[in-house]
Enzyme design. Structure first.
Site, PDB file in Angstrom:
ATOM      1  N   ARG A  54      40.982  40.858  36.917  1.00 33.51           N
ATOM      2  CA  ARG A  54      40.041  41.086  35.851  1.00 33.51           C
ATOM      3  C   ARG A  54      38.865  41.292  36.173  1.00 33.51           C
ATOM      4  O   ARG A  54      38.086  42.163  35.605  1.00 33.51           O
ATOM      5  CB  ARG A  54      39.684  39.757  35.065  1.00 33.51           C
ATOM      6  CG  ARG A  54      40.542  38.897  34.591  1.00 33.51           C
ATOM      7  CD  ARG A  54      40.763  37.727  34.185  1.00 33.51           C
ATOM      8  NE  ARG A  54      41.251  37.595  35.513  1.00 33.51           N
ATOM      9  CZ  ARG A  54      43.239  36.770  35.490  1.00 33.51           C
ATOM     10  NH1 ARG A  54      43.718  37.623  34.200  1.00 33.51           N
ATOM     11  NH2 ARG A  54      43.806  36.825  36.536  1.00 33.51           N
ATOM     12  N   THR A  55      38.225  41.112  37.237  1.00 29.11           N
ATOM     13  CA  THR A  55      36.606  41.288  37.901  1.00 29.11           C
ATOM     14  C   THR A  55      36.475  42.487  38.156  1.00 29.11           C
ATOM     15  O   THR A  55      36.203  43.397  37.684  1.00 29.11           O
ATOM     16  CB  THR A  55      36.197  40.421  38.799  1.00 29.11           C
ATOM     17  OG1 THR A  55      36.527  38.592  38.462  1.00 29.11           O
ATOM     18  CG2 THR A  55      34.494  40.062  38.862  1.00 29.11           C
ATOM     19  N   LYS A  84      38.802  44.617  62.474  1.00 31.06           N
ATOM     20  CA  LYS A  84      38.707  45.012  63.717  1.00 31.06           C
ATOM     21  C   LYS A  84      37.517  44.672  63.737  1.00 31.06           C
ATOM     22  O   LYS A  84      37.094  44.408  65.369  1.00 31.06           O
ATOM     23  CB  LYS A  84      38.045  47.055  63.611  1.00 31.06           C
ATOM     24  CG  LYS A  84      39.192  47.897  63.025  1.00 31.06           C
ATOM     25  CD  LYS A  84      38.577  49.247  63.102  1.00 31.06           C
ATOM     26  CE  LYS A  84      39.188  49.607  62.305  1.00 31.06           C
ATOM     27  NZ  LYS A  84      38.676  51.230  62.057  1.00 31.06           N
ATOM     28  N   ARG A 105      33.362  40.522  46.309  1.00 32.74           N
ATOM     29  CA  ARG A 105      33.974  39.230  46.380  1.00 32.74           C
ATOM     30  C   ARG A 105      33.891  39.305  47.148  1.00 32.74           C
ATOM     31  O   ARG A 105      34.853  39.488  47.836  1.00 32.74           O
ATOM     32  CB  ARG A 105      35.031  39.749  44.964  1.00 32.74           C
ATOM     33  CG  ARG A 105      35.868  38.021  45.405  1.00 32.74           C
ATOM     34  CD  ARG A 105      36.946  37.896  44.525  1.00 32.74           C
ATOM     35  NE  ARG A 105      36.176  37.624  43.199  1.00 32.74           N
ATOM     36  CZ  ARG A 105      36.988  37.678  42.376  1.00 32.74           C
ATOM     37  NH1 ARG A 105      38.668  37.761  42.305  1.00 32.74           N
ATOM     38  NH2 ARG A 105      36.884  37.125  41.131  1.00 32.74           N
ATOM     39  N   HIS A 133      29.868  32.607  40.422  1.00 33.46           N
ATOM     40  CA  HIS A 133      31.018  33.709  40.218  1.00 33.46           C
ATOM     41  C   HIS A 133      30.221  34.352  38.291  1.00 33.46           C
ATOM     42  O   HIS A 133      29.847  33.742  37.493  1.00 33.46           O
ATOM     43  CB  HIS A 133      32.125  33.376  39.447  1.00 33.46           C
ATOM     44  CG  HIS A 133      33.003  34.910  39.179  1.00 33.46           C
ATOM     45  ND1 HIS A 133      32.423  35.409  39.158  1.00 33.46           N
ATOM     46  CD2 HIS A 133      34.255  34.724  39.393  1.00 33.46           C
ATOM     47  CE1 HIS A 133      33.084  36.553  38.968  1.00 33.46           C
ATOM     48  NE2 HIS A 133      34.614  35.742  38.859  1.00 33.46           N
TER      49      HIS A 133
HETATM   50  N1   CP Z   1      38.088  35.258  35.589  1.00 29.39           N
HETATM   51  C1   CP Z   1      38.346  35.561  37.359  1.00 29.39           C
HETATM   52  O1   CP Z   1      37.298  35.854  38.171  1.00 29.39           O
HETATM   53  O2   CP Z   1      39.281  36.970  37.456  1.00 29.39           O
HETATM   54  P1   CP Z   1      39.973  37.405  38.714  1.00 29.39           P
HETATM   55  O3   CP Z   1      40.022  36.724  39.910  1.00 29.39           O
HETATM   56  O4   CP Z   1      41.249  38.155  38.203  1.00 29.39           O
HETATM   57  O5   CP Z   1      38.668  38.007  39.541  1.00 29.39           O
END
Ligand code: CP
Length: 307
Positions: A54-55, A84, A105, A133
């Site tokens: 999603r993100t 590396k 991320r 998040h």
């Molecule tokens: N909700 C969420 O962060 O989903 P993903 O891990 O798929 O990005």
């Protein structure tokens, strides 16, 4: 003035939140009319050291729908020069030279702040380990407002893996920005909400309680926010994972206790903590919630990058 980086939920004030939600609502119209070119010639880099559906894809779609371009490395730990031995800081310094914003991320809490400390371009935290998040919590608040019709006096049960759950941690900070929230924490013993969040809520005079019986409070809430028990955060301790897993499942029996106008949310992905049989119930809002991520992320990119 808009912040340069989006790192943690605490940094948003109510005026900024309301402005993001207003722009996100406008973005719904933009998407209906096949996008816009306001970010033409802008480039977004997505650096993902942990898996995502999603993100990453909603950020990339958001950028493309606004006329911008995307450079990306998924599984950066394996497929970028991190494999590396390159440090996160060096990677960010370099990628900042190729892009106008970096969506990051990472598996370590605090990684986005480290990136922001060395980056020439805005950093957006797309999840840092068990830390935060923040863009998920923005889309969660946007969804609550769209579904329930208000953000004040929200009664919410946060359920599941609250100890490792970066989404619920960020969401607590945003709930506390609006008047009179009431929060129920419903978690297996080994994954209860950490003390830093409880201390923050206490300092800000936010009403919260820890409860064991999900059915008992299901009828009290506007929002039942379920989360996955995160196997990947338990390391070798799979006995603790198995103990926590399966304790709280949202199924027909829970829905029967809920009000007609209440909703079930989940940041997704789910494993077995929501019975798919309830997906067709109008109160199951989790796929609408995931869809809202597109509009909220379009709003953030417009805010950071539009001239
Ligand atoms: N909700 C969420 O962060 O989903 P993903 O891990 O798929 O990005």
């Amino acid at each position: 003035m808009h912040p340069k980086h989006f790192i943690e939920a605490q940094q948003f004030d109510v005026d900024l939140l309301n402005s993001i939600f207003k722009t996100a609502r406008e973005m719904e119209q933009v998407v209906q009319h096949y996008g816009s070119n306001i970010l033409g010639r802008r480039v977004m880099a997505t650096l993902f050291y942990e898996p995502s559906t999603r993100t990453r894809l909603s950020f990339e779609s958001a950028m493309i729908r606004l006329g911008g371009s995307v450079v990306t490395t998924e599984n950066a730990q394996e497929f970028s020069s991190a494999s590396k031995g390159e440090t996160l800081e060096d990677t960010v310094r370099v990628v900042a030279g190729y892009s106008d914003v970096i969506v990051l991320r990472h598996y370590e809490s605090g990684a986005s702040q480290r990136a922001a400390d060395v980056s020439e371009v805005p950093i957006i935290n797309a999840g840092d380990g068990a830390g935060q998040h923040p863009t998920q919590s923005l889309l969660d608040m946007y969804t609550i407002n769209r579904e329930i019709g208000r953000l004040e006096s929200i009664s919410i049960a946060l359920v599941g893996d609250l100890s490792h759950g970066r989404t619920v941690r960020s969401l607590c900070y945003l709930l506390a920005k609006y008047p009179n929230p009431k929060i129920y924490f419903v978690a297996p013993e080994s994954v209860r909400m950490k003390s830093d969040i409880k201390e923050y809520l206490t300092r800000n005079e936010i009403e919260f309680s820890e409860v064991d019986d999900l059915h008992q409070i299901a009828g009290e809430v506007d929002v039942l926010y379920q989360t996955r028990i995160q196997k990947e955060r338990f390391g070798e301790d799979l006995e603790q994972y198995e103990k926590a897993r399966g304790k709280y499942i949202v199924d027909e029996s829970v829905l029967k206790c809920m009000r007609d106008e209440a909703i079930v949310m989940h940041p997704l992905p789910r494993v077995d903590e929501i019975d798919p049989l309830i997906d067709s119930d109008p109160r199951a809002a989790y796929f609408r919630q995931a869809h809202n991520g597109l509009y909220v992320r379009m709003a953030l990119l417009k805010m950071l990058l539009a001239d």
